[in-house]
Scaffold this motif. Structure first.
Motif, mmCIF file in Angstrom:
data_model
loop_
_atom_site.group_PDB
_atom_site.id
_atom_site.type_symbol
_atom_site.label_atom_id
_atom_site.label_comp_id
_atom_site.label_asym_id
_atom_site.label_seq_id
_atom_site.Cartn_x
_atom_site.Cartn_y
_atom_site.Cartn_z
ATOM 1 N N GLN A 222 -0.351 -13.132 3.459
ATOM 2 C CA GLN A 222 -1.806 -13.066 3.591
ATOM 3 C C GLN A 222 -2.494 -12.357 2.433
ATOM 4 O OE1 GLN A 222 -2.389 -11.190 7.407
ATOM 5 N NE2 GLN A 222 -2.093 -13.111 8.536
ATOM 6 N N LEU A 223 -1.740 -11.948 1.438
ATOM 7 C CA LEU A 223 -2.328 -11.264 0.278
ATOM 8 C C LEU A 223 -1.757 -11.860 -1.003
ATOM 9 C CD1 LEU A 223 -2.380 -7.393 0.911
ATOM 10 C CD2 LEU A 223 -4.343 -8.910 0.616
ATOM 11 N N THR A 224 -2.629 -12.127 -1.964
ATOM 12 C CA THR A 224 -2.145 -12.508 -3.300
ATOM 13 C C THR A 224 -1.829 -11.275 -4.121
ATOM 14 O OG1 THR A 224 -2.585 -13.994 -5.156
ATOM 15 C CG2 THR A 224 -4.403 -12.564 -4.478
ATOM 16 N N GLY A 225 -2.444 -10.130 -3.739
ATOM 17 C CA GLY A 225 -2.218 -8.880 -4.442
ATOM 18 C C GLY A 225 -3.264 -7.859 -4.049
ATOM 19 N N VAL A 226 -3.234 -6.710 -4.712
ATOM 20 C CA VAL A 226 -4.193 -5.647 -4.461
ATOM 21 C C VAL A 226 -4.687 -5.109 -5.803
ATOM 22 C CG1 VAL A 226 -3.191 -4.981 -2.249
ATOM 23 C CG2 VAL A 226 -2.401 -3.858 -4.354
ATOM 24 N N PHE A 227 -5.767 -4.320 -5.756
ATOM 25 C CA PHE A 227 -6.280 -3.745 -6.990
ATOM 26 C C PHE A 227 -6.540 -2.256 -6.830
ATOM 27 C CE2 PHE A 227 -9.923 -5.318 -4.628
ATOM 28 C CZ PHE A 227 -10.918 -4.360 -4.794
ATOM 29 N N ASN A 228 -6.484 -1.575 -7.966
ATOM 30 C CA ASN A 228 -6.703 -0.131 -8.068
ATOM 31 C C ASN A 228 -5.720 0.666 -7.215
ATOM 32 O OD1 ASN A 228 -8.722 -0.478 -9.912
ATOM 33 N ND2 ASN A 228 -10.399 -0.241 -8.461
ATOM 34 N N GLY A 229 -4.471 0.261 -7.300
ATOM 35 C CA GLY A 229 -3.405 0.947 -6.580
ATOM 36 C C GLY A 229 -2.919 2.191 -7.297
ATOM 37 N N ASN A 230 -1.857 2.780 -6.772
ATOM 38 C CA ASN A 230 -1.466 4.125 -7.192
ATOM 39 C C ASN A 230 -0.173 4.156 -7.999
ATOM 40 O OD1 ASN A 230 -2.076 6.834 -7.340
ATOM 41 N ND2 ASN A 230 -1.031 7.366 -5.440
ATOM 42 N N GLY A 231 -0.092 3.331 -9.036
ATOM 43 C CA GLY A 231 1.000 3.470 -9.984
ATOM 44 C C GLY A 231 2.211 2.609 -9.720
ATOM 45 N N ALA A 232 3.214 2.796 -10.582
ATOM 46 C CA ALA A 232 4.399 1.946 -10.570
ATOM 47 C C ALA A 232 5.176 2.033 -9.262
ATOM 48 C CB ALA A 232 5.304 2.319 -11.741
ATOM 49 N N GLU A 233 5.250 3.205 -8.668
ATOM 50 C CA GLU A 233 6.006 3.364 -7.428
ATOM 51 C C GLU A 233 5.403 2.510 -6.309
ATOM 52 O OE1 GLU A 233 7.450 6.817 -4.270
ATOM 53 O OE2 GLU A 233 6.436 7.389 -6.132
ATOM 54 N N MET A 234 4.070 2.587 -6.162
ATOM 55 C CA MET A 234 3.401 1.776 -5.153
ATOM 56 C C MET A 234 3.617 0.292 -5.416
ATOM 57 S SD MET A 234 -0.463 0.696 -4.580
ATOM 58 C CE MET A 234 0.031 -0.736 -5.545
ATOM 59 N N THR A 235 3.473 -0.091 -6.694
ATOM 60 C CA THR A 235 3.613 -1.499 -7.069
ATOM 61 C C THR A 235 5.000 -2.021 -6.710
ATOM 62 O OG1 THR A 235 2.037 -1.206 -8.879
ATOM 63 C CG2 THR A 235 3.510 -3.097 -9.011
ATOM 64 N N ARG A 236 6.018 -1.283 -7.049
ATOM 65 C CA ARG A 236 7.381 -1.736 -6.783
ATOM 66 C C ARG A 236 7.649 -1.821 -5.281
ATOM 67 N NH1 ARG A 236 10.656 -2.162 -11.155
ATOM 68 N NH2 ARG A 236 12.531 -2.111 -9.868
ATOM 69 N N GLN A 237 7.083 -0.922 -4.523
ATOM 70 C CA GLN A 237 7.292 -0.971 -3.077
ATOM 71 C C GLN A 237 6.648 -2.221 -2.476
ATOM 72 O OE1 GLN A 237 6.332 2.734 -1.119
ATOM 73 N NE2 GLN A 237 7.291 3.933 -2.753
ATOM 74 N N MET A 238 5.436 -2.530 -2.884
ATOM 75 C CA MET A 238 4.779 -3.732 -2.355
ATOM 76 C C MET A 238 5.479 -5.002 -2.827
ATOM 77 S SD MET A 238 0.676 -2.961 -2.310
ATOM 78 C CE MET A 238 0.419 -4.234 -1.055
ATOM 79 N N GLN A 239 5.860 -5.035 -4.094
ATOM 80 C CA GLN A 239 6.525 -6.231 -4.617
ATOM 81 C C GLN A 239 7.892 -6.420 -3.969
ATOM 82 O OE1 GLN A 239 5.415 -9.000 -5.915
ATOM 83 N NE2 GLN A 239 5.086 -8.407 -8.073
ATOM 84 N N THR A 240 8.553 -5.333 -3.637
ATOM 85 C CA THR A 240 9.844 -5.420 -2.956
ATOM 86 C C THR A 240 9.702 -6.103 -1.600
ATOM 87 O OG1 THR A 240 10.721 -3.463 -4.071
ATOM 88 C CG2 THR A 240 11.744 -4.066 -1.975
ATOM 89 N N VAL A 241 8.663 -5.749 -0.872
ATOM 90 C CA VAL A 241 8.421 -6.397 0.416
ATOM 91 C C VAL A 241 8.146 -7.886 0.227
ATOM 92 C CG1 VAL A 241 6.847 -6.490 2.400
ATOM 93 C CG2 VAL A 241 7.649 -4.291 1.543
ATOM 94 N N ALA A 242 7.325 -8.223 -0.782
ATOM 95 C CA ALA A 242 7.032 -9.641 -1.041
ATOM 96 C C ALA A 242 8.301 -10.413 -1.366
ATOM 97 C CB ALA A 242 6.030 -9.760 -2.190
ATOM 98 N N MET A 243 9.199 -9.828 -2.136
ATOM 99 C CA MET A 243 10.402 -10.521 -2.586
ATOM 100 C C MET A 243 11.503 -10.571 -1.518
ATOM 101 S SD MET A 243 9.688 -11.667 -5.530
ATOM 102 C CE MET A 243 8.104 -11.943 -4.740
ATOM 103 N N ARG A 244 11.492 -9.622 -0.594
ATOM 104 C CA ARG A 244 12.538 -9.587 0.427
ATOM 105 C C ARG A 244 12.103 -10.178 1.760
ATOM 106 N NH1 ARG A 244 17.158 -6.566 0.236
ATOM 107 N NH2 ARG A 244 17.017 -6.223 2.486
#
Length: 761
Positions: free
Chosen positions: A93-115
């Protein structure tokens, strides 16, 4: 607490994320079509998606896990949490997000998308990286004052390097709106009032953000905004109505967007404003006919923050469903923050009100951009906590920030050569910006921090012969007086050899939603200036500002005035470099400073009217305000250095052939005793045309270094293309006839004046 819980979850998932991606359907499709063009794999992927998943690919939301600055600027929707957003990712339900909190947050969200999502389509992470990520450069308007597009490309490159390491794929920059009304707060995000200068900075910033290739791990996608004519809001009021002719759109407001797209920008943001009765977010002529049809743009169009929802308040859409239909059919591919596309597109497609072909078209554009960013090859390519830590605020980045800052300042006035200062003089730093880590990084700064910036007092004390030569007195608040402040300031001034009066605007006085009715220094600070001036001590006014200001009283009368804008991380050292003469100021105004606020909107390239005032005193029944000339106090292009420049030897042929070129030469000589840089500017005027033309238009400039006593020739080349304008049929034309030209130090200086003819074809 949230961070620790999320981190533990990520630790459990992260180890297998890359492996999961390698076996995902999207990755398998790429491998199966190795040498096939991108559309082949994208079409296969679209065929596997449900309508709801397609709507999800068109839905962008503010990150729930964000820093305080991001949350204040663009708060996430009510009730959103990071856990809820992770669940949306799982469900596609999301293509992505904006103004997030750095690489750690990004990797956590992308991990969920990929798994955990069905199709394992990578997320895209966006942010407002306007004038730097963590290392903050001067605000864009200030940087434009450098008149060095190459410098802007370098600062955008640094911003991209830092942002990409934090996992950001896409920046909502550059803003390329031409802004001619100083009341409008968002002018601070652009390059000023001139089309030619705007085109060059739009091009430079796109190139800097996107680098040599978008797939590079240190490149981010640029977004040209706000399409279109947002800078022409009535009365300079943010979000307000815009009603301009198609000719004006094509002559003034469209060109910087075309320049950005020609430089490779693959995303465009629709503007908040309506345009001649139709909100830009629902304007099919703007987004489809012009952008897609005429310009052949093949990237994606994103709404501004809840721009689709706001068409209801405009009175253009009846409700959320109607707003979704109108925005989507007009050409907005991705909805930011409203959630309308996710809520209403599936039903709109089911009912036949939105064709499936249009839905697939938008999804195709979004997936193609993700592919061009390299996200399907490696979704984790940018987010790298170790690289983030290494590059953020690194020494080379801070060094460049100092260079850009000192090259962005504009010396308006320097009577009696008050500047530069001798390092052994006793200096009274007075004003609300004299010291302290506040109001340094400036507006629209999501990730920068005043606490990591160097203030004026610190910079001055480091550069002076002795730190104790610098005294600091606040004297006044930014918009409120301080009890006893003026008395303390007067005492400090009397004890010093020279006063540096650090006054102007605070961070929250420029930027989005910061329109003003008067473009002046706040009254308490003007009172401070009057009292300090009355001591008789020489005063250098150091202006902090995000717009052109109307200066008066003791501020205007000060013997020296230096415009410093909001300079960012290296504010203090850069200002000290200029004040003490380690660097001779070389900036030039990208906006005209008017004589009075009531002149707004004012721009140098205005039309002549049928009753221009003749040279000399103001004349009745001519085009000027009562008692005020129709000119600037400090015009576009104005700026002084620590030298003296003489212009001479204008040379050019009397005629420009229809398909030829015209060389224009002049000699510049530095008759001063210091090395300087001068900005020679070429202006033209079409004396008689089928459509009335401006009194002057910038067509080129050269920034050249001159040693003491050195003379150098500057060369400009004009062609028929430089003389074109939008004709009666709203198409570019050139007409044979007489033209004036000037090589001058500003838009209203006489400089060297010549004339030539454009011959008929």
């Amino acid at each position: 607490m949230l961070k620790s819980l999320v981190s533990r979850r990520a630790a459990l998932m992260g180890a297998g994320a890359i492996a999961a991606w390698a076996s995902s359907p999207a990755r398998a499709l790429i491998q199966a079509a190795q040498d096939a063009p991108a559309p082949a794999f994208i079409e296969s992927l679209i065929a596997k998606m449900t309508v709801e998943e397609k709507a999800g690919q068109l839905t962008l939301m503010a990150a729930a896990w964000a820093g305080s600055a991001a949350t204040a600027l663009n708060p996430p929707s009510a009730g959103a949490s990071f856990a809820q957003q992770l669940d949306q990712v799982r469900r596609g339900q999301l293509t992505g997000v904006f103004n997030g909190n750095g690489a750690e947050m990004t990797r956590q969200m992308q991990t969920v998308a990929m798994r955990e999502s069905r199709l394992k389509i990578p997320l895209i992470f966006a942010a407002d990286v306007i004038h730097g990520h963590r290392t903050i450069f001067p605000v864009p308007l200030g940087e434009a004052a450098s008149w060095e597009p190459d410098l802007a490309e370098r600062s955008a490159r640094v911003a991209a390097v830092e942002a990409a390491a934090a996992g950001i794929d896409w920046t909502f920059a550059p803003m390329v709106d031409i802004a001619r009304d100083a009341r409008w707060g968002r002018g601070v995000e652009g390059a000023g009032e001139d089309v030619h200068l705007g085109n060059l900075f739009a091009t430079a910033r796109v190139r800097g953000f996107q680098g040599k290739t978008l797939t590079a791990r240190d490149s981010v996608l640029a977004c040209a905004k706000h399409f279109a004519a947002y800078g022409a809001a009535e009365g300079g009021l943010d979000y307000n109505t815009v009603d301009v002719s198609e000719r004006t759109l094509r002559d003034v407001y469209f060109p910087p967007f075309e320049a950005a797209l020609d430089a490779g920008a693959l995303s465009v943001m629709a503007a908040f404003n309506e345009l001649s009765g139709i909100p830009a977010t629902g304007n099919a002529w703007l987004l489809d006919d012009v952008l897609r049809g005429e310009w052949k743009f093949d990237g994606l169009v994103v709404s501004d923050y809840t721009g689709d929802e706001e068409m209801i308040a405009h009175g253009f859409a009846a409700d959320a469903r109607d707003a979704t239909r109108l925005a989507f059919l007009a050409g907005v591919d991705m909805s930011m923050q409203s959630g309308f596309y996710l809520q209403h597109l599936p039903e709109l497609v089911a009912s036949g009100d939105v064709p499936m072909a249009r839905l697939d078209q938008a999804v195709r554009r979004v997936l193609a951009v993700k592919a061009r960013l390299g996200l399907f090859d490696d979704p984790f390519r940018r987010a790298d906590p170790r690289r983030e830590k290494a590059v953020v605020l690194s020494k080379p980045h801070r060094t460049l920030a100092r260079e850009v800052a000192r090259r962005s300042m504009v010396l308006l006035k320097n009577d009696g050569d008050l500047l530069p200062l001798a390092k052994d003089r006793r200096v009274a730093l007075i004003g609300p910006f004299a010291s302290g880590q506040h109001d340094l990084v400036g507006p629209w700064c999501v990730y920068g921090d005043d606490r990591q910036a160097i203030d004026l007092a610190t910079g001055m004390r480091a550069a002076a012969a002795r730190p104790d030569l610098i005294s600091v007195t606040e004297g006044s608040g930014i918009e409120e007086p301080i009890a006893g402040g003026i008395e303390a300031a007067v005492a400090a001034a009397r004890a010093a050899d020279v006063v540096i009066l650090a006054i102007g605007e605070g961070t929250r006085m420029s930027g989005e939603a910061q329109s003003v009715t008067e473009t002046v220094v706040p009254a308490p600070q003007r009172a401070l200036a009057e009292a300090v001036a009355a001591t008789g001590k020489p005063v250098v006014v150091l202006l902090k500002n995000g717009r052109a200001l109307a200066l008066d009283g003791a501020v205007a009368a000060a013997p020296a005035i230096l415009v410093s804008w909001f300079l960012g991380t290296e504010t203090g050292p850069a200002i000290a470099d200029v004040l003490y003469g380690a660097y001779s100021p070389s900036g030039r105004l990208p906006v005209s400073f008017p004589r009075a606020s009531g002149q707004a909107p004012y721009h140098y390239d205005h039309k002549p009217t049928g009753r221009p005032n003749p040279d000399g005193p103001l004349t009745e029944y001519k085009a000027h305000y009562r008692g005020v000339p129709n000119s600037a106090l400090y015009p576009f292009g104005h700026g002084l250095s620590y030298g003296r420049v003489d212009y001479s030897g204008l040379a050019h042929a009397p005629q420009l052939a229809w398909d030829g070129t015209l060389s224009v030469r002049a000699t510049l000589r530095n008759s001063g005793s210091r090395a300087i840089e001068e900005v020679a500017q070429l202006y033209i005027r079409d004396r008689t045309a089928g459509i009335t033309r401006p009194v002057r238009q910038l067509k080129g400039f050269r920034k050249i270094a001159l040693a003491p006593g050195e003379a150098r020739e500057v060369l400009f080349t004009l062609s028929r293309r430089d003389l074109m304008f939008i004709g009666r049929d709203n198409r570019p034309i050139a007409e044979p006839g007489a033209f004036d030209l000037w090589i001058a130090p500003s838009a209203e200086a006489e400089g060297l004046h010549g004339r030539f003819e454009l011959a008929a074809g």
